[in-house]
Each structure stands twice: as C-alpha cells, then as structure tokens.
Design a protein around this motif. Structure first.
Motif, PDB file in Angstrom:
ATOM      1  N   LEU A  78       9.526  -0.301  89.226  1.00 40.60           N
ATOM      2  CA  LEU A  78       9.669   0.956  89.968  1.00 40.60           C
ATOM      3  C   LEU A  78      11.068   1.534  89.835  1.00 40.60           C
ATOM      4  N   ILE A  79      12.080   0.687  89.910  1.00 43.23           N
ATOM      5  CA  ILE A  79      13.452   1.173  89.734  1.00 43.23           C
ATOM      6  C   ILE A  79      13.655   1.641  88.297  1.00 43.23           C
ATOM      7  N   GLY A  80      13.085   0.912  87.347  1.00 43.85           N
ATOM      8  CA  GLY A  80      13.179   1.321  85.947  1.00 43.85           C
ATOM      9  C   GLY A  80      12.508   2.663  85.698  1.00 43.85           C
ATOM     10  N   LEU A  81      11.382   2.900  86.355  1.00 40.60           N
ATOM     11  CA  LEU A  81      10.700   4.186  86.227  1.00 40.60           C
ATOM     12  C   LEU A  81      11.565   5.309  86.790  1.00 40.60           C
ATOM     13  N   GLY A  82      12.165   5.065  87.938  1.00 41.26           N
ATOM     14  CA  GLY A  82      13.043   6.073  88.530  1.00 41.26           C
ATOM     15  C   GLY A  82      14.271   6.354  87.685  1.00 41.26           C
ATOM     16  N   VAL A  83      14.884   5.320  87.173  1.00 43.88           N
ATOM     17  CA  VAL A  83      16.066   5.494  86.324  1.00 43.88           C
ATOM     18  C   VAL A  83      15.696   6.217  85.037  1.00 43.88           C
ATOM     19  N   THR A  84      14.548   5.877  84.471  1.00 43.20           N
ATOM     20  CA  THR A  84      14.110   6.520  83.231  1.00 43.20           C
ATOM     21  C   THR A  84      13.793   7.991  83.443  1.00 43.20           C
ATOM     22  N   ILE A  85      13.172   8.311  84.561  1.00 36.31           N
ATOM     23  CA  ILE A  85      12.820   9.708  84.832  1.00 36.31           C
ATOM     24  C   ILE A  85      14.073  10.563  85.026  1.00 36.31           C
ATOM     25  N   TYR A  86      15.063  10.048  85.736  1.00 37.63           N
ATOM     26  CA  TYR A  86      16.232  10.843  86.071  1.00 37.63           C
ATOM     27  C   TYR A  86      17.393  10.698  85.096  1.00 37.63           C
TER      28      TYR A  86
ATOM     29  N   ASP B  85      19.315  11.350  81.530  1.00 40.00           N
ATOM     30  CA  ASP B  85      19.356  12.408  80.522  1.00 40.00           C
ATOM     31  C   ASP B  85      19.551  11.755  79.159  1.00 40.00           C
ATOM     32  N   PHE B  86      18.456  11.567  78.431  1.00 43.94           N
ATOM     33  CA  PHE B  86      18.516  10.912  77.131  1.00 43.94           C
ATOM     34  C   PHE B  86      18.822  11.931  76.043  1.00 43.94           C
ATOM     35  N   GLU B  87      19.507  11.461  75.008  1.00 40.81           N
ATOM     36  CA  GLU B  87      19.868  12.343  73.902  1.00 40.81           C
ATOM     37  C   GLU B  87      18.680  12.624  72.986  1.00 40.81           C
ATOM     38  N   SER B  88      17.740  11.694  72.907  1.00 42.23           N
ATOM     39  CA  SER B  88      16.580  11.908  72.043  1.00 42.23           C
ATOM     40  C   SER B  88      15.314  11.439  72.748  1.00 42.23           C
ATOM     41  N   ASP B  89      14.186  11.935  72.267  1.00 35.82           N
ATOM     42  CA  ASP B  89      12.900  11.529  72.831  1.00 35.82           C
ATOM     43  C   ASP B  89      12.584  10.081  72.487  1.00 35.82           C
ATOM     44  N   LEU B  90      13.056   9.627  71.323  1.00 38.03           N
ATOM     45  CA  LEU B  90      12.833   8.242  70.917  1.00 38.03           C
ATOM     46  C   LEU B  90      13.556   7.277  71.856  1.00 38.03           C
TER      47      LEU B  90
ATOM     48  N   ALA C 197      14.209   7.854  74.995  1.00 38.13           N
ATOM     49  CA  ALA C 197      13.447   7.869  76.250  1.00 38.13           C
ATOM     50  C   ALA C 197      12.192   7.021  76.128  1.00 38.13           C
ATOM     51  N   LEU C 198      11.526   7.083  74.986  1.00 41.69           N
ATOM     52  CA  LEU C 198      10.328   6.275  74.756  1.00 41.69           C
ATOM     53  C   LEU C 198      10.654   4.781  74.750  1.00 41.69           C
ATOM     54  N   VAL C 199      11.752   4.412  74.117  1.00 38.57           N
ATOM     55  CA  VAL C 199      12.182   3.010  74.103  1.00 38.57           C
ATOM     56  C   VAL C 199      12.526   2.556  75.511  1.00 38.57           C
ATOM     57  N   SER C 200      13.162   3.427  76.278  1.00 39.21           N
ATOM     58  CA  SER C 200      13.506   3.090  77.663  1.00 39.21           C
ATOM     59  C   SER C 200      12.261   2.882  78.512  1.00 39.21           C
ATOM     60  N   ILE C 201      11.248   3.723  78.336  1.00 37.05           N
ATOM     61  CA  ILE C 201       9.999   3.555  79.074  1.00 37.05           C
ATOM     62  C   ILE C 201       9.322   2.245  78.690  1.00 37.05           C
TER      63      ILE C 201
ATOM     64  N   THR D 203      28.050   3.565  72.455  1.00 32.76           N
ATOM     65  CA  THR D 203      27.311   4.817  72.583  1.00 32.76           C
ATOM     66  C   THR D 203      26.443   5.115  71.371  1.00 32.76           C
ATOM     67  N   ASP D 204      26.512   4.302  70.344  1.00 34.20           N
ATOM     68  CA  ASP D 204      25.808   4.620  69.108  1.00 34.20           C
ATOM     69  C   ASP D 204      24.461   3.930  68.972  1.00 34.20           C
ATOM     70  N   GLY D 205      23.998   3.192  69.952  1.00 40.44           N
ATOM     71  CA  GLY D 205      22.745   2.463  69.851  1.00 40.44           C
ATOM     72  C   GLY D 205      21.546   3.291  70.270  1.00 40.44           C
ATOM     73  N   LEU D 206      20.385   2.903  69.758  1.00 41.44           N
ATOM     74  CA  LEU D 206      19.141   3.570  70.125  1.00 41.44           C
ATOM     75  C   LEU D 206      18.667   3.131  71.506  1.00 41.44           C
ATOM     76  N   ILE D 207      18.870   1.859  71.808  1.00 42.07           N
ATOM     77  CA  ILE D 207      18.419   1.318  73.089  1.00 42.07           C
ATOM     78  C   ILE D 207      19.427   1.682  74.176  1.00 42.07           C
ATOM     79  N   PRO D 208      18.990   2.366  75.211  1.00 38.95           N
ATOM     80  CA  PRO D 208      19.915   2.710  76.296  1.00 38.95           C
ATOM     81  C   PRO D 208      20.277   1.469  77.111  1.00 38.95           C
ATOM     82  N   HIS D 209      21.465   1.458  77.627  1.00 38.52           N
ATOM     83  CA  HIS D 209      21.954   0.301  78.382  1.00 38.52           C
ATOM     84  C   HIS D 209      21.929   0.615  79.869  1.00 38.52           C
ATOM     85  N   ILE D 210      20.737   0.799  80.378  1.00 34.85           N
ATOM     86  CA  ILE D 210      20.578   1.206  81.779  1.00 34.85           C
ATOM     87  C   ILE D 210      19.661   0.233  82.501  1.00 34.85           C
ATOM     88  N   ALA D 211      19.964  -1.011  82.494  1.00 33.79           N
ATOM     89  CA  ALA D 211      19.093  -1.981  83.155  1.00 33.79           C
ATOM     90  C   ALA D 211      18.899  -1.578  84.615  1.00 33.79           C
ATOM     91  N   PRO D 212      17.649  -1.535  85.083  1.00 37.92           N
ATOM     92  CA  PRO D 212      17.369  -1.085  86.452  1.00 37.92           C
ATOM     93  C   PRO D 212      18.030  -1.944  87.528  1.00 37.92           C
TER      94      PRO D 212
END
Length: 130
Positions: A15-23, A25-30, A32-36, A75-84
């Motif tokens: 649930l926290i991961g869903l909230g963090v992912t929704i709010y 601001d990702f640079e690319s759709d890919l 955001a998809l990896v984060s989901i 900052t150059d990685g595809l995987i975002p570093h936003i652990a919930p």
C-alpha cells in the motif's frame, strides 16, 4: 500467526509502495512501470503467498528483498530508488552520486521470509511415538 504478521507487513509495504508510485514524478513511463512491478506487484504477490503459504511466491518475495538490501544511489539508473519502507544507512561517498544504501528493513524481511520459507519446506519432525 507468524505468516499473518508477515502478510500484514507485506500488505502495508504494498500500500505504501502504491502511494509512493502514484505520487512520484518519474522521468519515463518505463521507470514508472518498473516501480509498479517492484514496489506494488511483487510485494502484493508475496502478501498472497505468505497468507496461503505458497513456496514460489515466498521465494520470489525473498529474492526481491535480497535485491533491495543493498542499493546503489545514482541518478542514471532505470530502477528508481524509492523503497516504500526503509531503514537504511549510507556507505560510500555521496558527493558525486556514488554510494550505497544498506537497507536493514529489507535484510530483516529477507531473513524473516527465509525462516518462514524454511518452515513451509521442511516437514514437521515432531513425531509422536507410542
């Protein structure tokens, strides 16, 4: 009871991961998809797997938390570093964006899930003798 506790923690993580992912601001759709995938779908599958004691789901979630235990910060990685949920401490030099975060929450969840997976895999050795 221990499987329900793990399932509850994973549900909260989802649930926290869903909230963090929704709010976020990702640079690319890919990204955001990896984060989901990483922070919503895999923990949700782990929630279901620990509730039903599914070995495959618990193993996938265990591998996920092992992969999250040490993260590179840049900052150059595809995987975002936003652990919930994270309890981490830095290692290395962060002035140039080079460094690592060692996540104690991910390590403790990996150990907890490994212990639960061991309980599911190994049969009960307590045999009543008459």
């Amino acid at each position: 009871m221990k499987f329900k506790v793990a399932s509850s923690i994973l549900a909260l993580y989802t649930l926290i991961g869903l909230g963090v992912t929704i709010y976020s601001d990702f640079e690319s759709d890919l990204s955001a998809l990896v984060s989901i995938l990483l922070y919503v779908l895999i923990p949700a599958y782990g929630t279901y797997g620990t509730w039903t004691k599914s070995r495959i789901a618990m193993l996938i979630t265990l591998v996920f938390f092992i992969s999250q235990s040490v993260r590179s910060v840049g900052t150059d990685g595809l995987i975002p570093h936003i652990a919930p949920i994270t309890i981490s401490f830095p290692v290395g030099d962060f002035s140039n964006g080079q460094g690592y975060l060692i996540d104690l929450f991910a390590i403790s969840m990996a150990v907890f899930l490994a212990w639960l997976l061991k309980l599911v895999i190994t049969p009960n050795k307590h045999i009543k003798r008459t």
